[in-house]
Design a protein around this motif. Structure first.
Motif, short mmCIF file in Angstrom:
data_model
loop_
_atom_site.label_atom_id
_atom_site.label_comp_id
_atom_site.label_asym_id
_atom_site.label_seq_id
_atom_site.Cartn_x
_atom_site.Cartn_y
_atom_site.Cartn_z
N PRO A 39 0.84 -1.33 -0.04
CA PRO A 39 0.14 -0.02 0.03
C PRO A 39 0.86 1.16 0.02
O PRO A 39 0.55 2.18 -0.84
CB PRO A 39 -1.04 -0.17 1.21
N ILE A 40 1.93 1.68 0.93
CA ILE A 40 2.37 2.64 0.87
C ILE A 40 3.62 2.81 -0.20
O ILE A 40 3.68 3.79 -0.91
CB ILE A 40 3.18 2.86 2.32
N VAL A 41 4.38 1.51 -0.23
CA VAL A 41 5.38 1.52 -1.16
C VAL A 41 5.22 1.90 -2.48
O VAL A 41 5.55 2.47 -3.32
CB VAL A 41 6.37 0.17 -1.14
N SER A 42 3.99 1.16 -3.14
CA SER A 42 3.30 1.33 -4.23
C SER A 42 3.06 2.72 -4.65
O SER A 42 3.17 3.15 -5.71
CB SER A 42 2.15 0.46 -4.36
N GLN A 43 2.42 3.56 -3.66
CA GLN A 43 2.13 4.89 -3.97
C GLN A 43 3.12 5.86 -4.03
O GLN A 43 3.22 6.69 -4.87
CB GLN A 43 1.11 5.15 -2.83
N VAL A 44 4.25 5.48 -3.21
CA VAL A 44 5.58 6.21 -3.36
C VAL A 44 6.20 5.91 -5.00
O VAL A 44 6.42 6.91 -5.54
CB VAL A 44 6.79 5.81 -2.52
N ARG A 45 6.25 4.67 -5.27
CA ARG A 45 6.81 4.26 -6.62
C ARG A 45 5.97 5.07 -7.61
O ARG A 45 6.45 5.58 -8.70
CB ARG A 45 6.78 2.70 -6.72
N SER A 46 4.46 4.77 -7.61
CA SER A 46 3.73 5.52 -8.69
C SER A 46 3.94 7.11 -8.85
O SER A 46 3.75 7.83 -9.75
CB SER A 46 2.36 5.32 -8.45
N ALA A 47 3.98 7.61 -7.67
CA ALA A 47 4.44 8.93 -7.78
C ALA A 47 5.61 9.60 -8.27
O ALA A 47 5.86 10.43 -9.15
CB ALA A 47 4.24 9.54 -6.19
N VAL A 48 6.62 8.80 -8.04
CA VAL A 48 7.99 8.81 -8.63
C VAL A 48 7.92 8.85 -10.24
O VAL A 48 8.44 9.61 -10.96
CB VAL A 48 9.23 7.86 -7.97
N GLU A 49 7.28 7.65 -10.66
CA GLU A 49 7.15 7.47 -11.91
C GLU A 49 6.39 8.34 -12.71
O GLU A 49 6.85 8.78 -13.76
CB GLU A 49 6.25 6.06 -12.22
N ALA A 50 5.52 9.22 -11.93
CA ALA A 50 4.55 10.18 -12.55
C ALA A 50 5.31 11.43 -12.54
O ALA A 50 5.42 12.08 -13.52
CB ALA A 50 3.25 10.24 -12.07
N THR A 52 8.69 11.54 -13.04
CA THR A 52 9.72 11.49 -13.88
C THR A 52 9.20 11.31 -15.43
O THR A 52 10.02 11.13 -16.25
CB THR A 52 10.58 10.37 -13.59
N GLY A 53 7.95 11.56 -15.44
CA GLY A 53 7.28 11.32 -17.02
C GLY A 53 7.01 9.97 -17.39
O GLY A 53 6.35 9.80 -18.54
N ASP A 54 6.99 9.00 -16.55
CA ASP A 54 6.51 7.61 -16.73
C ASP A 54 5.13 7.45 -16.60
O ASP A 54 4.94 6.71 -15.47
CB ASP A 54 7.51 6.54 -16.18
#
Length: 246
Positions: A39-50, A52-54
Motif C-alpha cells: 500500500p505505501i511503497v506502491s504509492q511512492v513508486r507511482s508518484a516517482v514514476e509520474a 519523472t514522466g513515466d
C-alpha cells in the motif's frame, strides 16, 4: 506469490529464501511485485514514476495495486490472527478482491499496453454477474473460482486464445482483443497476469502437446477444467505456478 508479495518483512523473507535456494530471478520478481502492491511503497513508486514522466509506469503500478488490494488485506488479516488465520484471511481477502473487481467493472490487474507483441495473458471471465465476489469465497474454501480461464497470446496481427472445455483443448483466433474478453455471452474478461516475449513457435509447440492430453471426454467441472488447463499451460511456458488467488 499472491498476497505475501505485498506484505513487508514477509516479502523480504520470501525473497531471501528464494536467493538461498538459487532462484535469484524469483527473488527479483517478488520484490518487483512488492514495490507495486504494498500500500505505501506502491504509492511512492507511482508518484516517482509520474513525476519523472513515466505515466504508463505509474498507471501500471496503480492498476496492479488495485488488482491485488483484496489479497493484501486478506494476507495481513491472516498474519494478525495467527495460526488458523490463513483461512479466514483468505476468505476476507478473496471477497474483498471480488468486490473490487465488480466495482471497477473488472479492471485488468496489469496494463496490457505495457506488454505488447508476443505477450502472454492469463484471462479470467466471470460466468455470471456477481461471480467475482462469489469466487473470493470459493477460492478460499475450495481453491476454485466461478470464472472461465483462458490463455491469450498477442501476436503482431491477431490474438489467439487457448482454453479447455467439454470439446477438448482449442485455440480461438481474432484480430480484436475485445473478443478475447468474451465467453458464453459475458464480455467482462480481465487480465490477471502477463508475461513478455513468448514466441509463437514456443506457444504452438506447448499447445500441440497439451491438446493431445487434454481431451474433451476427460473434462470435469471440478477436477479437470479450464483453470487447471491454463495453470498447466502457463507453467510449461513460463515456469510460474499459478494459484487461483494470484
Amino acid at each position: 506469490m499472491g498476497g505475501a508479495a505485498s506484505v513487508p518483512v514477509v516479502s523480504q523473507t520470501v525473497s531471501l529464501a528464494q536467493v538461498i535456494g538459487g532462484d535469484v530471478e524469483g527473488a527479483r520478481r517478488t520484490q518487483e511485485e512488492f514495490s507495486r502492491r504494498c500500500p505505501i511503497v506502491s504509492q511512492v513508486r507511482s508518484a516517482v514514476e509520474a513525476a519523472t514522466g513515466d505515466l504508463a509506469g505509474a498507471e501500471a503500478t496503480q492498476r496492479e495495486f488495485v488488482g491485488h488490494l483484496g489479497e493484501t488485506v486478506g494476507t495481513t488479516v491472516g498474519l494478525v490472527l495467527g495460526p488458523g488465520g490463513a483461512f479466514i484471511g483468505g476468505a476476507i481477502g478473496g471477497a474483498a478482491q471480488g468486490a473490487i473487481q465488480e466495482a471497477t467493472g473488472h479492471i485488468d490487474q496489469v496494463m496490457k499496453s505495457a506488454y505488447g507483441n508476443y505477450a502472454l495473458y492469463l484471462m479470467s471471465i466471470p460466468l455470471r454477474p456477481g461471480a467475482s465476489l462469489a469466487s473470493g469465497a470459493t477460492a478460499a474454501i475450495a481453491n476454485r473460482r466461478v470464472e472461465h480461464f483462458r490463455v491469450v497470446h498477442e501476436l503482431p496481427t491477431k490474438y489467439v486464445a487457448y482454453e479447455y472445455g467439454g470439446g477438448g483443448a482449442e485455440a480461438l483466433t481474432s484480430t480484436q482483443f475485445s473478443t478475447m474478453r468474451k465467453y458464453n455471452g459475458n464480455d467482462k474478461g480481465y487480465i490477471v497476469r502477463a508475461w513478455r516475449g513468448i514466441s509463437e513457435e514456443r506457444v504452438n509447440s506447448v499447445f500441440d502437446t497439451l491438446k493431445k492430453e487434454w481431451r474433451g471426454q476427460d473434462y470435469d467441472v471440478f477436477n479437470h477444467n479450464c483453470q487447471h488447463f491454463c495453470r498447466r499451460m502457463i507453467r510449461e511456458l513460463t515456469g510460474d505456478v499459478i494459484r487461483y488467488r494470484d
